[in-house]
Design a protein around this motif. Structure first.
Motif, PDB file in Angstrom:
ATOM      1  N   ALA A 108       0.837  -1.196   0.000  1.00  0.00           N
ATOM      2  CA  ALA A 108       0.000   0.000   0.000  1.00  0.00           C
ATOM      3  C   ALA A 108       0.875   1.250   0.000  1.00  0.00           C
ATOM      4  O   ALA A 108       1.935   1.282   0.629  1.00  0.00           O
ATOM      5  CB  ALA A 108      -0.913   0.002   1.216  1.00  0.00           C
ATOM      6  N   ASP A 109       0.434   2.269  -0.712  1.00  0.00           N
ATOM      7  CA  ASP A 109       1.161   3.527  -0.804  1.00  0.00           C
ATOM      8  C   ASP A 109       1.000   4.276   0.521  1.00  0.00           C
ATOM      9  O   ASP A 109      -0.108   4.683   0.881  1.00  0.00           O
ATOM     10  CB  ASP A 109       0.607   4.353  -1.964  1.00  0.00           C
ATOM     11  CG  ASP A 109       1.536   5.471  -2.381  1.00  0.00           C
ATOM     12  OD1 ASP A 109       2.671   5.506  -1.893  1.00  0.00           O
ATOM     13  OD2 ASP A 109       1.111   6.309  -3.203  1.00  0.00           O
ATOM     14  N   MET A 110       2.084   4.467   1.280  1.00  0.00           N
ATOM     15  CA  MET A 110       2.033   5.071   2.616  1.00  0.00           C
ATOM     16  C   MET A 110       2.455   6.534   2.572  1.00  0.00           C
ATOM     17  O   MET A 110       3.164   6.963   1.651  1.00  0.00           O
ATOM     18  CB  MET A 110       2.947   4.316   3.580  1.00  0.00           C
ATOM     19  CG  MET A 110       2.554   2.863   3.774  1.00  0.00           C
ATOM     20  SD  MET A 110       0.934   2.674   4.496  1.00  0.00           S
ATOM     21  CE  MET A 110       1.263   3.198   6.150  1.00  0.00           C
ATOM     22  N   CYS A 111       2.019   7.279   3.593  1.00  0.00           N
ATOM     23  CA  CYS A 111       2.366   8.691   3.679  1.00  0.00           C
ATOM     24  C   CYS A 111       2.262   9.155   5.121  1.00  0.00           C
ATOM     25  O   CYS A 111       1.800   8.430   5.999  1.00  0.00           O
ATOM     26  CB  CYS A 111       1.448   9.527   2.787  1.00  0.00           C
ATOM     27  SG  CYS A 111      -0.230   9.605   3.388  1.00  0.00           S
ATOM     28  N   ILE A 112       2.719  10.379   5.340  1.00  0.00           N
ATOM     29  CA  ILE A 112       2.556  11.045   6.629  1.00  0.00           C
ATOM     30  C   ILE A 112       1.704  12.274   6.371  1.00  0.00           C
ATOM     31  O   ILE A 112       1.994  13.064   5.473  1.00  0.00           O
ATOM     32  CB  ILE A 112       3.927  11.460   7.216  1.00  0.00           C
ATOM     33  CG1 ILE A 112       4.737  10.232   7.573  1.00  0.00           C
ATOM     34  CG2 ILE A 112       3.743  12.357   8.420  1.00  0.00           C
ATOM     35  CD1 ILE A 112       6.148  10.548   8.009  1.00  0.00           C
ATOM     36  N   ILE A 113       0.647  12.437   7.166  1.00  0.00           N
ATOM     37  CA  ILE A 113      -0.156  13.657   7.094  1.00  0.00           C
ATOM     38  C   ILE A 113       0.121  14.440   8.369  1.00  0.00           C
ATOM     39  O   ILE A 113       0.169  13.871   9.461  1.00  0.00           O
ATOM     40  CB  ILE A 113      -1.660  13.350   6.917  1.00  0.00           C
ATOM     41  CG1 ILE A 113      -2.460  14.659   6.817  1.00  0.00           C
ATOM     42  CG2 ILE A 113      -2.189  12.447   7.994  1.00  0.00           C
ATOM     43  CD1 ILE A 113      -3.901  14.469   6.392  1.00  0.00           C
ATOM     44  N   GLU A 114       0.361  15.741   8.214  1.00  0.00           N
ATOM     45  CA  GLU A 114       0.732  16.564   9.360  1.00  0.00           C
ATOM     46  C   GLU A 114       0.204  17.977   9.178  1.00  0.00           C
ATOM     47  O   GLU A 114      -0.135  18.389   8.070  1.00  0.00           O
ATOM     48  CB  GLU A 114       2.247  16.597   9.530  1.00  0.00           C
ATOM     49  CG  GLU A 114       2.966  17.261   8.380  1.00  0.00           C
ATOM     50  CD  GLU A 114       4.473  17.230   8.505  1.00  0.00           C
ATOM     51  OE1 GLU A 114       4.977  16.609   9.443  1.00  0.00           O
ATOM     52  OE2 GLU A 114       5.128  17.838   7.658  1.00  0.00           O
ATOM     53  N   PHE A 115       0.153  18.716  10.296  1.00  0.00           N
ATOM     54  CA  PHE A 115      -0.205  20.125  10.230  1.00  0.00           C
ATOM     55  C   PHE A 115       0.989  20.922   9.723  1.00  0.00           C
ATOM     56  O   PHE A 115       2.125  20.683  10.117  1.00  0.00           O
ATOM     57  CB  PHE A 115      -0.638  20.645  11.606  1.00  0.00           C
ATOM     58  CG  PHE A 115      -2.029  20.263  11.973  1.00  0.00           C
ATOM     59  CD1 PHE A 115      -3.102  20.880  11.351  1.00  0.00           C
ATOM     60  CD2 PHE A 115      -2.275  19.289  12.908  1.00  0.00           C
ATOM     61  CE1 PHE A 115      -4.404  20.534  11.666  1.00  0.00           C
ATOM     62  CE2 PHE A 115      -3.568  18.931  13.232  1.00  0.00           C
ATOM     63  CZ  PHE A 115      -4.636  19.555  12.606  1.00  0.00           C
ATOM     64  N   VAL A 116       0.722  21.883   8.865  1.00  0.00           N
ATOM     65  CA  VAL A 116       1.783  22.645   8.205  1.00  0.00           C
ATOM     66  C   VAL A 116       2.609  23.451   9.202  1.00  0.00           C
ATOM     67  O   VAL A 116       3.833  23.463   9.138  1.00  0.00           O
ATOM     68  CB  VAL A 116       1.174  23.567   7.123  1.00  0.00           C
ATOM     69  CG1 VAL A 116       2.220  24.472   6.527  1.00  0.00           C
ATOM     70  CG2 VAL A 116       0.510  22.742   6.049  1.00  0.00           C
ATOM     71  N   THR A 121      11.050  21.304  10.726  1.00  0.00           N
ATOM     72  CA  THR A 121      11.913  21.138   9.561  1.00  0.00           C
ATOM     73  C   THR A 121      11.494  22.054   8.422  1.00  0.00           C
ATOM     74  O   THR A 121      12.333  22.660   7.762  1.00  0.00           O
ATOM     75  CB  THR A 121      11.860  19.678   9.075  1.00  0.00           C
ATOM     76  OG1 THR A 121      12.164  18.826  10.173  1.00  0.00           O
ATOM     77  CG2 THR A 121      12.846  19.443   7.955  1.00  0.00           C
ATOM     78  N   TYR A 122      10.182  22.172   8.211  1.00  0.00           N
ATOM     79  CA  TYR A 122       9.690  22.944   7.075  1.00  0.00           C
ATOM     80  C   TYR A 122       9.387  24.393   7.412  1.00  0.00           C
ATOM     81  O   TYR A 122       9.313  25.222   6.523  1.00  0.00           O
ATOM     82  CB  TYR A 122       8.427  22.281   6.515  1.00  0.00           C
ATOM     83  CG  TYR A 122       8.721  20.956   5.845  1.00  0.00           C
ATOM     84  CD1 TYR A 122       9.351  20.913   4.614  1.00  0.00           C
ATOM     85  CD2 TYR A 122       8.387  19.772   6.456  1.00  0.00           C
ATOM     86  CE1 TYR A 122       9.644  19.710   4.012  1.00  0.00           C
ATOM     87  CE2 TYR A 122       8.667  18.561   5.859  1.00  0.00           C
ATOM     88  CZ  TYR A 122       9.292  18.534   4.634  1.00  0.00           C
ATOM     89  OH  TYR A 122       9.566  17.346   4.037  1.00  0.00           O
ATOM     90  N   THR A 123       9.151  24.702   8.659  1.00  0.00           N
ATOM     91  CA  THR A 123       8.860  26.087   9.032  1.00  0.00           C
ATOM     92  C   THR A 123      10.164  26.759   9.449  1.00  0.00           C
ATOM     93  O   THR A 123      10.594  26.649  10.591  1.00  0.00           O
ATOM     94  CB  THR A 123       7.838  26.148  10.176  1.00  0.00           C
ATOM     95  OG1 THR A 123       8.313  25.349  11.256  1.00  0.00           O
ATOM     96  CG2 THR A 123       6.489  25.632   9.734  1.00  0.00           C
ATOM     97  N   GLU A 124      10.773  27.437   8.531  1.00  0.00           N
ATOM     98  CA  GLU A 124      12.041  28.110   8.810  1.00  0.00           C
ATOM     99  C   GLU A 124      11.777  29.413   9.547  1.00  0.00           C
ATOM    100  O   GLU A 124      10.874  30.167   9.196  1.00  0.00           O
ATOM    101  CB  GLU A 124      12.776  28.405   7.505  1.00  0.00           C
ATOM    102  CG  GLU A 124      13.136  27.158   6.728  1.00  0.00           C
ATOM    103  CD  GLU A 124      13.686  27.489   5.356  1.00  0.00           C
ATOM    104  OE1 GLU A 124      14.219  26.581   4.741  1.00  0.00           O
ATOM    105  OE2 GLU A 124      13.574  28.645   4.927  1.00  0.00           O
ATOM    106  N   GLY A 125      12.586  29.668  10.558  1.00  0.00           N
ATOM    107  CA  GLY A 125      12.466  30.904  11.305  1.00  0.00           C
ATOM    108  C   GLY A 125      11.399  30.866  12.379  1.00  0.00           C
ATOM    109  O   GLY A 125      11.337  31.740  13.212  1.00  0.00           O
ATOM    110  N   ALA A 126      10.571  29.871  12.365  1.00  0.00           N
ATOM    111  CA  ALA A 126       9.540  29.745  13.399  1.00  0.00           C
ATOM    112  C   ALA A 126       9.974  28.665  14.383  1.00  0.00           C
ATOM    113  O   ALA A 126      10.596  27.682  14.003  1.00  0.00           O
ATOM    114  CB  ALA A 126       8.199  29.367  12.776  1.00  0.00           C
TER     115      ALA A 126
END
Length: 186
Positions: A108-116, A121-126
């Motif tokens: 099965a195609d797996m993924c991670i769902i998360e709040f932005v 890692t993705y929120t730079e400066g915060a």
């Protein structure tokens, strides 16, 4: 025929599907990210985005509406107290889906769902979300603090010591046993 029916039933009947989406949405709110299949993640994303939009306005009506979907008091509280203030300026797109590959058991195609806004890692400066120790659920009952109970204990100890000191100064008369009716026939 299912012409133009784009709703994914996820191989479940309506009651099972609603309960599963509610549980997954509550887990996502409480843990800020969950790992699941891509199909379920897309369904949860459609389920939770309107709820987060409702959480921007903190009224009793909105809380009851969200609670009717989630069915978990802790998740509703977390959504309105922690998540809503952080996404108040975002017009939409509160979650992201990151594909992680295929599951070994069934492919099965797996993924991670998360709040932005809750991924450092993705929120730079915060800064990363800070969990405070003061976020315990509040109850209607009043609780005494440890210092109050310690003060009460010292006051009681002082009263007892004062009573024993007054008894020791007085001359005590011999104690007489009281008559009781224990063991006698009536």
């Amino acid at each position: 025929m299912r012409h133009n029916k784009s709703f994914n039933h996820l191989g479940r009947q309506a009651g099972h599907r609603k309960a599963m989406l509610s549980n997954m949405a509550s887990s996502l709110i409480l843990h800020k990210r969950i790992q699941t299949t891509v199909a379920k993640a897309k369904a949860v994303q459609k389920f939770i985005e309107p709820l987060v939009t409702k959480a921007k306005e903190d009224t009793t009506h909105q809380r009851r509406t969200v609670f009717s979907y989630l069915k978990q008091k802790e998740a509703v509280t977390e959504l309105f107290r922690v998540i809503a203030p952080k996404i108040i300026n975002r017009p939409g797109g509160y979650t992201r889906i990151l594909k992680t590959g295929f599951r070994l058991g069934d492919g099965a195609d797996m993924c991670i769902i998360e709040f932005v806004d809750f991924n450092a890692t993705y929120t730079e400066g915060a800064e990363a979300p800070v969990v405070t120790a003061e976020a315990k659920p509040k109850t209607r009952r009043s609780r005494k603090k440890a210092t109050d109970s310690a003060e009460d204990a010292t006051i009681v100890a002082e009263k007892k010591s004062a009573k024993t000191s007054t008894k020791s100064t007085k001359t005590s008369a011999p104690k007489v046993a009281k008559k009781t009716n224990v063991g006698k026939k009536m």
